[in-house]
Design a protein around this motif. Structure first.
Motif, PDB file in Angstrom:
ATOM      1  N   LEU A   1       1.254  -1.555  -0.202  1.00 18.04           N
ATOM      2  CA  LEU A   1       0.277   0.162  -0.120  1.00 18.04           C
ATOM      3  C   LEU A   1       0.704   0.826   0.054  1.00 18.04           C
ATOM      4  O   LEU A   1       0.190   2.127  -0.011  1.00 18.04           O
ATOM      5  CB  LEU A   1      -1.064   0.139   1.339  1.00 18.04           C
ATOM      6  CG  LEU A   1      -1.960  -0.979   0.721  1.00 18.04           C
ATOM      7  CD1 LEU A   1      -2.940  -0.653   2.497  1.00 18.04           C
ATOM      8  CD2 LEU A   1      -2.404  -0.965   0.014  1.00 18.04           C
TER       9      LEU A   1
ATOM     10  N   CYS B   1       0.277   2.498  -2.847  1.00 17.41           N
ATOM     11  CA  CYS B   1      -1.410   3.488  -3.530  1.00 17.41           C
ATOM     12  C   CYS B   1      -1.458   4.096  -3.629  1.00 17.41           C
ATOM     13  O   CYS B   1      -1.531   4.915  -3.041  1.00 17.41           O
ATOM     14  CB  CYS B   1      -1.911   2.349  -2.501  1.00 17.41           C
ATOM     15  SG  CYS B   1      -3.773   2.526  -2.189  1.00 17.41           S
ATOM     16  N   ILE B   2      -1.952   5.046  -4.567  1.00 17.68           N
ATOM     17  CA  ILE B   2      -2.440   6.628  -4.727  1.00 17.68           C
ATOM     18  C   ILE B   2      -4.071   6.629  -4.277  1.00 17.68           C
ATOM     19  O   ILE B   2      -4.548   8.163  -4.659  1.00 17.68           O
ATOM     20  CB  ILE B   2      -1.789   6.498  -6.484  1.00 17.68           C
ATOM     21  CG1 ILE B   2      -2.912   5.938  -7.692  1.00 17.68           C
ATOM     22  CG2 ILE B   2      -0.919   6.493  -6.356  1.00 17.68           C
ATOM     23  CD1 ILE B   2      -2.813   6.354  -9.170  1.00 17.68           C
ATOM     24  N   LEU B   3      -4.344   5.326  -3.613  1.00 16.97           N
ATOM     25  CA  LEU B   3      -5.908   6.011  -3.636  1.00 16.97           C
ATOM     26  C   LEU B   3      -6.877   6.276  -4.419  1.00 16.97           C
ATOM     27  O   LEU B   3      -7.593   7.023  -4.281  1.00 16.97           O
ATOM     28  CB  LEU B   3      -6.140   7.238  -1.975  1.00 16.97           C
ATOM     29  CG  LEU B   3      -4.886   6.260  -1.015  1.00 16.97           C
ATOM     30  CD1 LEU B   3      -5.088   7.422  -0.328  1.00 16.97           C
ATOM     31  CD2 LEU B   3      -6.080   5.088   0.250  1.00 16.97           C
ATOM     32  N   CYS B   4      -6.718   5.661  -5.484  1.00 19.81           N
ATOM     33  CA  CYS B   4      -7.462   5.565  -6.732  1.00 19.81           C
ATOM     34  C   CYS B   4      -8.969   5.494  -6.441  1.00 19.81           C
ATOM     35  O   CYS B   4     -10.451   5.348  -7.121  1.00 19.81           O
ATOM     36  CB  CYS B   4      -6.896   5.674  -7.779  1.00 19.81           C
ATOM     37  SG  CYS B   4      -6.987   3.421  -8.242  1.00 19.81           S
ATOM     38  N   GLY B   5      -8.928   3.799  -5.377  1.00 18.01           N
ATOM     39  CA  GLY B   5     -10.198   3.641  -5.592  1.00 18.01           C
ATOM     40  C   GLY B   5     -10.629   2.455  -6.205  1.00 18.01           C
ATOM     41  O   GLY B   5     -11.659   2.143  -6.535  1.00 18.01           O
ATOM     42  N   ARG B   6     -10.136   2.153  -7.158  1.00 20.71           N
ATOM     43  CA  ARG B   6     -10.235   1.652  -8.828  1.00 20.71           C
ATOM     44  C   ARG B   6     -10.503   0.326  -8.036  1.00 20.71           C
ATOM     45  O   ARG B   6     -10.969  -1.184  -8.182  1.00 20.71           O
ATOM     46  CB  ARG B   6      -9.849   1.037  -9.826  1.00 20.71           C
ATOM     47  CG  ARG B   6      -9.288   2.422 -10.443  1.00 20.71           C
ATOM     48  CD  ARG B   6      -8.525   1.783 -11.565  1.00 20.71           C
ATOM     49  NE  ARG B   6      -7.955   2.771 -12.689  1.00 20.71           N
ATOM     50  CZ  ARG B   6      -6.721   2.780 -13.786  1.00 20.71           C
ATOM     51  NH1 ARG B   6      -7.098   1.093 -14.069  1.00 20.71           N
ATOM     52  NH2 ARG B   6      -6.540   3.698 -14.583  1.00 20.71           N
ATOM     53  N   CYS B   7      -9.590  -0.705  -6.891  1.00 22.06           N
ATOM     54  CA  CYS B   7     -10.118  -1.308  -6.682  1.00 22.06           C
ATOM     55  C   CYS B   7     -11.041  -1.480  -6.130  1.00 22.06           C
ATOM     56  O   CYS B   7     -12.231  -3.097  -5.835  1.00 22.06           O
ATOM     57  CB  CYS B   7      -8.668  -1.799  -5.754  1.00 22.06           C
ATOM     58  SG  CYS B   7      -8.512  -0.802  -4.435  1.00 22.06           S
TER      59      CYS B   7
ATOM     60  N   VAL C   1      -6.630   1.110   1.289  1.00 20.27           N
ATOM     61  CA  VAL C   1      -7.468   0.670   0.688  1.00 20.27           C
ATOM     62  C   VAL C   1      -7.428  -0.896   1.510  1.00 20.27           C
ATOM     63  O   VAL C   1      -6.491  -1.353   1.443  1.00 20.27           O
ATOM     64  CB  VAL C   1      -7.980   0.689  -0.340  1.00 20.27           C
ATOM     65  CG1 VAL C   1      -8.469   1.785  -0.758  1.00 20.27           C
ATOM     66  CG2 VAL C   1      -6.511   0.783  -0.980  1.00 20.27           C
TER      67      VAL C   1
ATOM     68  N   CYS D   1      -5.496  -2.167 -10.669  1.00 17.74           N
ATOM     69  CA  CYS D   1      -4.819  -1.494 -10.170  1.00 17.74           C
ATOM     70  C   CYS D   1      -4.516  -0.264 -10.751  1.00 17.74           C
ATOM     71  O   CYS D   1      -3.121  -1.382 -11.582  1.00 17.74           O
ATOM     72  CB  CYS D   1      -3.911  -2.012  -8.961  1.00 17.74           C
ATOM     73  SG  CYS D   1      -2.593  -0.759  -8.010  1.00 17.74           S
ATOM     74  N   PRO D   2      -3.658   0.668 -11.048  1.00 19.12           N
ATOM     75  CA  PRO D   2      -2.686   1.631 -12.008  1.00 19.12           C
ATOM     76  C   PRO D   2      -1.251   1.470 -11.781  1.00 19.12           C
ATOM     77  O   PRO D   2      -0.910   1.703 -12.303  1.00 19.12           O
ATOM     78  CB  PRO D   2      -3.286   3.171 -12.340  1.00 19.12           C
ATOM     79  CG  PRO D   2      -3.963   3.747 -10.768  1.00 19.12           C
ATOM     80  CD  PRO D   2      -4.654   1.284  -9.994  1.00 19.12           C
ATOM     81  N   THR D   3      -1.389   0.971  -9.882  1.00 17.74           N
ATOM     82  CA  THR D   3       0.688   0.737  -9.873  1.00 17.74           C
ATOM     83  C   THR D   3       0.761  -0.474  -9.533  1.00 17.74           C
ATOM     84  O   THR D   3      -0.161  -1.134  -9.311  1.00 17.74           O
ATOM     85  CB  THR D   3       0.553   1.920  -8.883  1.00 17.74           C
ATOM     86  OG1 THR D   3      -0.404   1.396  -7.836  1.00 17.74           O
ATOM     87  CG2 THR D   3      -0.103   3.464  -9.064  1.00 17.74           C
TER      88      THR D   3
ATOM     89  N   ALA E   1       0.789  -1.254  -6.112  1.00 19.73           N
ATOM     90  CA  ALA E   1       0.097  -1.595  -5.040  1.00 19.73           C
ATOM     91  C   ALA E   1      -0.503  -2.849  -4.972  1.00 19.73           C
ATOM     92  O   ALA E   1      -0.119  -3.306  -3.377  1.00 19.73           O
ATOM     93  CB  ALA E   1      -1.272  -0.635  -4.438  1.00 19.73           C
ATOM     94  N   ILE E   2      -1.171  -3.219  -6.173  1.00 18.45           N
ATOM     95  CA  ILE E   2      -1.586  -4.979  -6.136  1.00 18.45           C
ATOM     96  C   ILE E   2      -1.092  -6.163  -6.697  1.00 18.45           C
ATOM     97  O   ILE E   2      -1.159  -5.308  -8.458  1.00 18.45           O
ATOM     98  CB  ILE E   2      -2.832  -5.220  -5.617  1.00 18.45           C
ATOM     99  CG1 ILE E   2      -3.575  -3.383  -5.131  1.00 18.45           C
ATOM    100  CG2 ILE E   2      -4.148  -6.146  -6.495  1.00 18.45           C
ATOM    101  CD1 ILE E   2      -5.265  -3.811  -5.157  1.00 18.45           C
TER     102      ILE E   2
HETATM  103  S1  SF4 Z   1      -6.774   0.028  -7.048  1.00 17.35           S
HETATM  104 FE1  SF4 Z   1      -4.493   0.286  -6.599  1.00 17.35          FE
HETATM  105  S2  SF4 Z   1      -4.170   2.572  -5.896  1.00 17.35           S
HETATM  106 FE2  SF4 Z   1      -6.404   2.393  -6.327  1.00 17.35          FE
HETATM  107  S3  SF4 Z   1      -6.674   2.479  -4.219  1.00 17.35           S
HETATM  108 FE3  SF4 Z   1      -6.387   0.430  -5.341  1.00 17.35          FE
HETATM  109  S4  SF4 Z   1      -5.314   0.046  -4.170  1.00 17.35           S
HETATM  110 FE4  SF4 Z   1      -4.156   1.906  -4.641  1.00 17.35          FE
END
Ligand code: SF4
Ligand code: SF4
Ligand code: SF4
Lengths: 538, 356
Positions: free
Chosen positions: B146, B149-155, B179, B202-204, B206-207
């Motif tokens: 995390l 994680c950029i907290l985009c909320g896609r996940c 998240v 996830c765009p980065t 992070a996952i």
């Molecule tokens: S999709 Fe990836 S970057 Fe975006 S909130 Fe979820 S973990 Fe963070």
């Protein structure tokens, strides 16, 4: 899928997966969709959460879908016909059925009406324990929808009354004018990836490709010419009949391609003895399965990732598979092996690729006639697809059933073959879990899924656990009239009182040592979903 | 049909449906607007503020993903004000995480990395402060870092709106929003069913897919489209390989029906059986019932079977032979198998485990 074939003239899923997301009502019965067809389940859940679709679940287990349901009918295992007759009874009594559709497109309504007359909600409650009021509610939800889809899976068919259960779903669907429209239909969700294709291709004892009867002389003549061979017009044996015939010595040799009947057949002890009596057992597989261990010849085959070909999914969509990596060692695609043996036996099969075989398939299989590798390169096509210009068929029986008029069947509730008694007081039901597939040959060698679900658990209702003095996580012994298995107890409300549940993915707790091989007389499906057992601490 | 309206984007006159957003209209007409939180078929949340554009007569820059078009709207996607705002957003994201591309599995396909490059940012103007989350590494399928994680909320939206598994959510604890599953559980201890949708969106970095770690850079992998072999849904998928080894499996939205890019745990994480050491690699024969199975050549195996079957057919008749074809094999193989039983052997004793 004899039930649907009898009612409609075709046994396949009538509608498409995508339609489930945009229909008004979904009635799910005998399908633990979130575990067995997870991606179809996402569409059902989206329909409920995002598109206002109403969901009716009919299932003895508190499956995950129940969370999303508007109403849940928890029937006693094996009483499905009573519940469906009850729904139909209510719909007719309240005049909620589609009279125009019934008059114009179906036959047999009067005998259906007579048969369901006695299945009043109160009578059904006595048989199934489903509260009369809930039954009425569910009947109204289903009947009042413009478009309603029924989905089911093995939970409906693996009963001695499996074919009747399916006919009941067909009755209900036709009664409300739901067959032959987008978003409607009766939709069996096929378990294994290519069950549909294996049936389409004539991997059945009574039919050639595209369900052309072997007993039909014209069909046989056609194939005799196409294949340049003399063919038998006598329908063959089904899998369980084969095993019995092997036991009697009538079958001397069995050639098994990619199946593991030793773990998937009911009443395992017998299957093993029967296979050992054979003069020749040939098993062709990717692993040395429980069945292969008994074989006289084991042939290494390529996995789906090591060859080209096509699968037909549950919605009749013919899709490509492609070679991703080389097969290990000397393993070969199954088609090459079959061709090799056939050629040695004096019937040469000289195919150079799967594509060439597919070209022959489209020549002899009318429903596949318009499909070619080129056409399905980017997106699969749903049969029937009779010509190269045809775009395939999203839903069947539009304007006219395959058999002409849709046929209602009067079906009566019959109790399961094996009922509980003093000695065997509990019902055992079997099925799958999301992390594993069939006999586990593949998933149990996949690290991730095995980590998430490393062992077989026996799901027991808290009341039963208290009665038999069993605590969560304890090893327990389950005994039926046929065998014993041991596994860990998992105490959960998911199982109704009086019923325990096990999956059949694990050889070491082979649940089919317990199950009953009593067959549905028409579908020839063994009764996996109901057998009587006793439970004790191990 | 809705009546179309005319808008101007970067000087191009475009006619479009009024229910569409500026972002949709631009994308459909080949005009690039960067985004991070936006994900097709999930709610537009306007959280990341990377998709900002200038709209004539609007008081401030607007998030194009959430703004429906109006008749006569004039939009600019490439002004200095837009670029400055985007740079600010990206630099903030960069500096608030541990974006060490050297070891990140997402390197080369990271949407944050791509935007840093596209906006020509040399380094962030803010000091890098990573939140210091522990890396979640306790299952064999998905790893979560995390700090990336950029907290985009896609996940969160993928889990709730695409798969509807309803596992992930935002949790707000002090200054650190994050998240994850409820009660701050790890995936393995939550209700997560490991469908991997969150990982796919996830765009980065992070996952990420744990099995693919150190197994090959994105640009080294070969992608082959195929159909999942596990259940009757028939999901379309990409299998990625590196030098003949399977690295990972991914869904692909471009393939459309029947799964629109989604997969389940079996399809996505259940493919290591293919290259498992237990695979059979040679034909085996047991010449006498008491013997062990012994390796033989294909030709020997074929002859052995052909001789035995021919003899049995001669003595006991074709109907004393039976075959099981397979719901797991291809159509081509099932076709050939029943043809073999019917034409070569001469019996209709052919069935498969469809009933089971
Ligand atoms: S999709 Fe990836 S970057 Fe975006 S909130 Fe979820 S973990 Fe963070
Ligand atoms: S893997 Fe699937 S269920 Fe688990 S958190 Fe991600 S999207 Fe949700
Ligand atoms: S990914 Fe899952 S849902 Fe899709 S075909 Fe494979 S097993 Fe079925």
């Amino acid at each position: 899928m004899a039930g649907l074939a009898a009612a409609f003239g075709s046994g396949a899923m009538t509608n498409s997966i995508a339609e489930l997301e945009f229909t008004d009502v979904i009635l799910a019965t005998g399908t633990n969709t979130t575990e067995n067809h997870p991606v179809i389940a996402t569409k059902i859940k989206r329909a409920v959460r995002q598109h206002g679709t109403k969901l009716v679940v009919i299932d003895p287990r508190e499956i995950d879908l129940v969370k999303y349901a508007d109403i849940w009918l928890r029937q006693k295992p094996g009483t499905d016909v009573a519940v469906f007759n009850g729904l139909i009874n209510v719909i007719i009594a309240e005049g909620l059925y589609d009279k125009k559709y019934v008059a114009e497109r179906t036959e047999g309504f009067d005998s259906l009406k007579a048969a369901v007359a006695k299945y009043t909600p109160e009578y059904v409650e006595k048989i199934s324990t489903v509260p009369a009021e809930d039954l009425k509610k569910a009947a109204r939800i289903y009947a009042k929808a413009n478009r309603a889809s029924i989905i089911y899976a093995m939970g409906l068919t693996q009963h001695i009354s499996g074919t009747d259960n399916v006919k009941s779903t067909a009755n209900l669907s036709m009664l409300c004018g739901n067959v032959g429209i987008e978003g409607g239909g009766v939709n069996p969700l096929r378990g294994q990836n290519n069950v549909q294709g294996a049936c389409d291709m004539g991997g059945l004892p009574n039919v050639f490709p595209a369900y052309q009867q072997v007993a039909n002389e014209d069909a046989r003549k056609k194939f005799e010419t196409l294949w340049n061979a003399t063919l038998s017009g006598k329908p063959g044996l089904t899998i369980i009949e084969m095993m019995n015939a092997a036991g009697r010595g009538d079958i001397k040799a069995i050639y098994i391609m990619g199946e593991n009947p030793l773990l998937s057949d009911p009443d395992l002890h017998h299957v093993k003895e029967e296979l050992q009596k054979l003069d020749l057992l040939v098993v062709q597989d990717i692993f040395l399965t429980e069945t292969a261990v008994l074989a006289d010849v084991v042939l290494p085959s390529a996995s789906f990732a090591e060859k080209d070909g096509t699968f037909s999914n549950t919605e009749r969509r013919v899709q490509r598979i492609r070679k991703v990596v080389n097969a290990p060692g000397e393993a070969k695609p199954d088609w090459e092996i079959i061709a090799g043996i056939s050629t040695k036996m004096g019937y040469p099969m000289n195919y150079s690729s799967a594509k060439e075989i597919f070209e022959e398939i489209s020549k002899v299989t009318p429903s596949y006639a318009g499909i070619s590798y080129d056409r399905i390169e980017k997106e699969g096509i749903q049969w029937p697809c009779p010509t190269a210009e045809h775009n395939g068929t999203k839903f069947l029986h539009k304007d006219k059933f395959t058999r002409g008029l849709g046929l209602f069947h009067a079906v009566e509730y019959i109790p399961p073959a094996e009922v509980t008694d003093k000695e065997y007081p509990l019902i055992l039901s079997t099925g799958r879990v999301i992390y594993h597939y069939h006999t586990g040959t593949m998933t149990r060698r996949a690290q991730g899924p095995s980590e998430r679900c490393p062992e077989s658990l026996i799901e027991i209702n808290p009341a039963d656990a208290a009665k038999f003095v069993i605590i969560d996580g304890q090893m327990v012994k389950v005994t039926s009239r046929r065998g014993v298995v041991e596994a860990k107890a998992c105490i959960t409300e998911k199982s109704p009182q009086g019923t325990i549940f096990m999956n059949f993915h694990f050889a070491e707790t082979a649940v089919n040592l317990l199950t009953n091989s009593a067959l549905d007389p028409i579908g020839k499906i063994p009764e996996y979903k109901v057998c009587a057992v006793k439970l004790e601490a191990a | 049909m809705e009546t179309k309206v005319n808008v101007t984007i970067d000087g191009n006159e475009i006619s479009a449906n009024p229910s569409q957003t500026i972002l949709q209209v631009a994308t459909n007409n080949g005009i690039f607007i960067p985004t991070l939180c936006h994900y097709q078929n999930t709610t537009n949340v306007g959280a990341c503020r990377v998709c900002l554009v200038e709209v004539e007569n609007a008081r401030s820059l607007v998030a194009s993903c959430c703004m429906p078009i109006n008749p006569g709207m004039v939009v600019r996607t490439d002004t200095k004000a837009v670029r400055d705002a985007q740079k600010m957003v990206i630099e903030l994201l960069w500096s608030s995480g541990d974006h060490n591309c050297l070891t990140c599995e997402q390197n080369g396909q990271c949407e944050l990395q791509n935007l840093v490059y596209w906006l020509k940012i040399e380094k962030p103007r803010f000091e890098i402060e990573t939140p210091g989350f522990a890396i979640e590494d306790n299952n064999t399928m998905i790893s979560r870092d995390l700090n990336k994680c950029i907290l985009c909320g896609r996940c969160v939206r993928a889990c709730n709106e695409i798969q509807v598994n309803e596992v992930l959510d935002f949790a707000n604890r002090g200054s650190h929003s994050k998240v994850g599953p409820a009660f701050d559980d790890d995936y393995i201890h939550s209700n997560c069913v490991f469908c991997g949708e969150c990982m796919q969106v996830c765009p980065t970095g992070a996952i990420t897919c744990k099995m693919a770690k150190f197994a090959g850079r994105p640009w080294e992998l070969t992608k082959t489209r195929t159909t999942c072999a596990y259940c009757g849904v028939g999901c379309q998928m990409d299998i990625f390989t590196n030098n003949g080894k399977i690295v990972k499996v991914s869904g692909n939205r471009e393939y459309g029906t029947p799964n629109e890019g989604s997969l389940c745990v079996k399809g996505r994480f259940g493919m290591d059986f293919i290259q498992h050491p237990d695979r059979l690699t040679k034909p085996l024969i047991r010449r006498n019932k008491k013997d062990d199975l012994k390796e033989v050549s294909w030709d020997e195996a074929y002859s052995f079977i052909a001789d035995k079957l021919s003899a049995i057919k001669k003595i006991n008749g074709a109907d004393s032979i039976a075959g099981l074809s397979s719901a797991r094999c291809t159509n081509e193989e099932n076709y050939l198998f029943q043809k073999f039983m019917r034409a070569t052997i001469g019996t209709n004793n052919v069935d498969h485990c469809a009933r089971l």
